[in-house]
Structures are given as structure tokens and as C-alpha cells.
Design a protein around this motif. Sequence first.
Motif, PDB file in Angstrom:
ATOM      1  N   TYR A  75       6.738  -0.897  -3.179  1.00 37.83           N
ATOM      2  CA  TYR A  75       6.596  -1.855  -2.089  1.00 37.83           C
ATOM      3  C   TYR A  75       6.711  -1.122  -0.770  1.00 37.83           C
ATOM      4  CZ  TYR A  75       7.032  -6.155   0.582  1.00 37.83           C
ATOM      5  OH  TYR A  75       6.814  -7.175   1.459  1.00 37.83           O
ATOM      6  N   ASN A  76       5.738  -1.340   0.108  1.00 40.20           N
ATOM      7  CA  ASN A  76       5.743  -0.721   1.421  1.00 40.20           C
ATOM      8  C   ASN A  76       6.333  -1.712   2.419  1.00 40.20           C
ATOM      9  OD1 ASN A  76       5.003   0.161   4.043  1.00 40.20           O
ATOM     10  ND2 ASN A  76       3.353   1.392   3.175  1.00 40.20           N
ATOM     11  N   GLN A  77       7.521  -1.417   2.895  1.00 35.84           N
ATOM     12  CA  GLN A  77       8.214  -2.299   3.839  1.00 35.84           C
ATOM     13  C   GLN A  77       7.432  -2.454   5.145  1.00 35.84           C
ATOM     14  OE1 GLN A  77      10.867  -4.101   3.291  1.00 35.84           O
ATOM     15  NE2 GLN A  77      11.707  -3.211   1.450  1.00 35.84           N
ATOM     16  N   GLN A  78       6.798  -1.384   5.591  1.00 40.94           N
ATOM     17  CA  GLN A  78       6.086  -1.419   6.870  1.00 40.94           C
ATOM     18  C   GLN A  78       4.871  -2.335   6.821  1.00 40.94           C
ATOM     19  OE1 GLN A  78       5.379   2.725   7.603  1.00 40.94           O
ATOM     20  NE2 GLN A  78       7.377   3.006   8.567  1.00 40.94           N
ATOM     21  N   THR A  79       4.143  -2.313   5.720  1.00 43.32           N
ATOM     22  CA  THR A  79       2.941  -3.151   5.614  1.00 43.32           C
ATOM     23  C   THR A  79       3.232  -4.465   4.905  1.00 43.32           C
ATOM     24  OG1 THR A  79       2.263  -2.168   3.511  1.00 43.32           O
ATOM     25  CG2 THR A  79       1.430  -1.126   5.533  1.00 43.32           C
TER      26      THR A  79
END
Length: 121
Positions: free
Chosen positions: A37-41
Motif C-alpha cells: 500500500y502506497n500511503q502517498q498515493t
Amino acid sequence: MTDLPSLNTNTIWAILNDEIDDATVNKLVWHYLGYSYNQQTAAWNNNNVISDWRDEYPEPPNFLENRPATVKLTRSIPPENKQLLKEELGFKGYKIGEFTPRHTRRATAANWLLSYLKLHR
């Protein structure tokens, strides 16, 4: 998903004994399937997920609520590893009348993780 417990037999037992919450069980399986999981996107990355899983589940499924995903997880365990909970941990299963489909799905996740551990030692 850096807050995950280490993948070892203590973690497998904690899953079987319902000492680890369902969300963490799912996250463990997702992690070892290759989802991240990409927190930024705020989006899932499935680039490291094998195509068989990625095509059917572009985002990770909830294995404890989704029977088809759990069936697929069971089928992805190599035949020689299907009985690892019993053979390596001595797990006798849940008592009749004391288990639910959720327990069965947790055992499936635990067995898949134990198989993963055995294959990647």
C-alpha cells in the motif's frame, strides 16, 4: 505495512488461537502475496503480485470474509504442504461446535503462511 508481526511459528499459532486480529491476518497474507500500500498515493501496488492473483484481485481481498478468495488461497498451497499445520505444528484443528467459517478461514491463512515460510526458508 511495516507494523506486521514476524512470520514464524509463534505468529502462526497466534493466528490459530485468535490472538492476532483479522485485519493483521489479512495484511500478512497480502504482504507475502506481494501487495503493498502506497500511503502517498492512497492506492494499492500489485506489481509484485503474480498475475494469477493480480488479474482476479487487483486489490487484495479480505480472506476472512470472502470465501472465493479463501478457496483460491487454499488451492495455491502446494499439495505437499496442505497438512503443514498438523505435521509441523501438531495443530489438531478446532473442536466441533466451537468453530465457525471465520476460524476455518483463519486456519487456511495460517496454513498458507506456514507453507510460504517453508518454501522461502
